[in-house]
Structure formats: C-alpha cells, structure tokens
Design an enzyme around this catalytic site. Structure first.
Site, PDB file in Angstrom:
ATOM      1  N   CYS A 119       0.832  -1.196   0.000  1.00 44.16           N
ATOM      2  CA  CYS A 119       0.000   0.000   0.000  1.00 44.16           C
ATOM      3  C   CYS A 119       0.873   1.256   0.000  1.00 44.16           C
ATOM      4  O   CYS A 119       1.601   1.514  -0.938  1.00 44.16           O
ATOM      5  CB  CYS A 119      -0.966  -0.057   1.185  1.00 44.16           C
ATOM      6  SG  CYS A 119      -2.241   1.203   1.221  1.00 44.16           S
ATOM      7  N   HIS A 120       0.848   2.045   1.077  1.00 40.96           N
ATOM      8  CA  HIS A 120       1.712   3.214   1.220  1.00 40.96           C
ATOM      9  C   HIS A 120       3.058   2.854   1.865  1.00 40.96           C
ATOM     10  O   HIS A 120       3.925   3.707   1.989  1.00 40.96           O
ATOM     11  CB  HIS A 120       1.019   4.291   2.058  1.00 40.96           C
ATOM     12  CG  HIS A 120      -0.136   4.959   1.375  1.00 40.96           C
ATOM     13  ND1 HIS A 120      -1.315   4.303   1.098  1.00 40.96           N
ATOM     14  CD2 HIS A 120      -0.288   6.207   0.902  1.00 40.96           C
ATOM     15  CE1 HIS A 120      -2.153   5.140   0.500  1.00 40.96           C
ATOM     16  NE2 HIS A 120      -1.555   6.295   0.360  1.00 40.96           N
ATOM     17  N   GLY A 121       3.235   1.584   2.264  1.00 43.64           N
ATOM     18  CA  GLY A 121       4.492   1.140   2.869  1.00 43.64           C
ATOM     19  C   GLY A 121       5.724   1.405   2.007  1.00 43.64           C
ATOM     20  O   GLY A 121       6.801   1.672   2.539  1.00 43.64           O
TER      21      GLY A 121
END
Length: 195
Positions: A119-121
């Site tokens: 995801c935004h990781g």
C-alpha cells in the site's frame, strides 16, 4: 533456504496502520509456523499496543489494537529473515521520517533479507533509498513518489525484485503473503542497497 516454519519475521508499524495489512500477514504467517514479532516506536497512543486504521468503520475509523512484542530500538535485522511494512497513510508517513526505521530497513536490505511493503508502505522504501532501479508497485496514489525515486512502477498485485516485495492494497494480501513465503524460502538475496 529457511522454510517458513523456521523463519523469524518482523512487522514494523505504528498507530494508523491499515488494519488488514498487518493483521492478515501476522495471522497467516503464524499459521504457517513462522515466528512473527511486531515492533513499534516507543511512543504510541496506548502503551504496549498499536491501533490500526479501518476505513470500513464509520464514523470512527480507528480499528483494533495489536500487541507490540518489542520496541523498535530493540529490533535488529540479524535476528530475522524478513521485515514487513504495512501501509495505511498515517503509519508509513510517520515511519518514513524515523531514522531508526530507515536504518533498520537498510540493515535488512544490506544483509540480503526479505523486505516487504504494501500500500503506502513503499514510502519507507523510497526514504531508505531502496526504490532506485527496482521493479515495484504500491497504492496508486503514491505511484509518482515511487517513480520519482527511480523505480519501475508496475500495476500488479505483487512485485518481487531480488527479495524486495511490494503490493498495492489489502485486495492483494493473499499474493503478498505467498510471495513473502516464497522469497524467504529462496534465502539470501545479497546486498540490495543502491550503489
């Protein structure tokens, strides 16, 4: 090549992680026999736990809590086979400005261990200097950030590039976890830091 049953895996997160992106890998990897620990910075909303974010809940978006097994300052790459970085917006946005997190993720990469972000990781991978020259994916809204960091961004459920595993969203969790297991079994991937 360690089997997942002998693997030790670290999940690094803080308050605001996308709930499923931490809880699903935690559960699935433990079910397969891996030892999985959750590490977080010492300062969190509640002592000893981190609280997820669940956009499906209305009007309150704060999700369930997850116990923290160790403080971030006590986590060391040489004790694990892989690190997982869940997404959400809040969690990686805080962690990408934390030098201890960036150093730890860099240590995993330097030691040839699996580094996985969803995801935004991948924001954390960008800040740790691990995106340049890699094939990666992420949540669509940070695609430009990943591309600007020098990665070849692909719209696929999971992308692995020499032990660096990325996925787009909670919809890709089955493929994400399966690829982490596969990459752990492959063993050491060599130093993946940018030259």
């Amino acid at each position: 090549m360690p089997d997942v049953q002998q693997a030790r895996i670290l999940i690094v997160a803080t308050d605001g992680f996308e709930e499923k992106e931490l809880t699903v890998p935690l559960r699935k990897l433990r079910e397969q026999g891996a030892t999985v620990h959750v590490a977080a910075p010492e300062k969190t909303r509640e002592p000893g736990v981190i609280r997820g974010w669940d956009g499906q809940k209305q009007p309150e978006d704060w999700g369930q809590t997850v116990p923290v097994d160790r403080s971030l300052k006590d986590a060391r790459a040489d004790e694990y086979d892989a690190v997982i970085l869940p997404g959400g917006v809040l969690n990686p946005d805080h962690l990408r400005t934390n030098n201890a997190v960036l150093s730890l993720v860099g240590d995993f990469a330097a030691q040839g261990k699996v580094v996985a972000a969803i995801c935004h990781g991948p924001w954390i991978l960008v800040e740790a200097g691990l995106a340049k020259g890699r094939r990666m994916t992420s949540f669509q809204s940070i695609r430009t950030d990943v591309v600007n960091a020098g990665a070849d961004w692909l719209d696929q459920e999971v992308v692995a590039d020499k032990g660096i595993v990325t996925s787009r969203s909670p919809a890709d969790l089955d493929a994400f976890v399966a690829k982490i297991v596969e990459e752990v079994r492959e063993g050491n991937h060599g130093d993946r830091r940018a030259a």
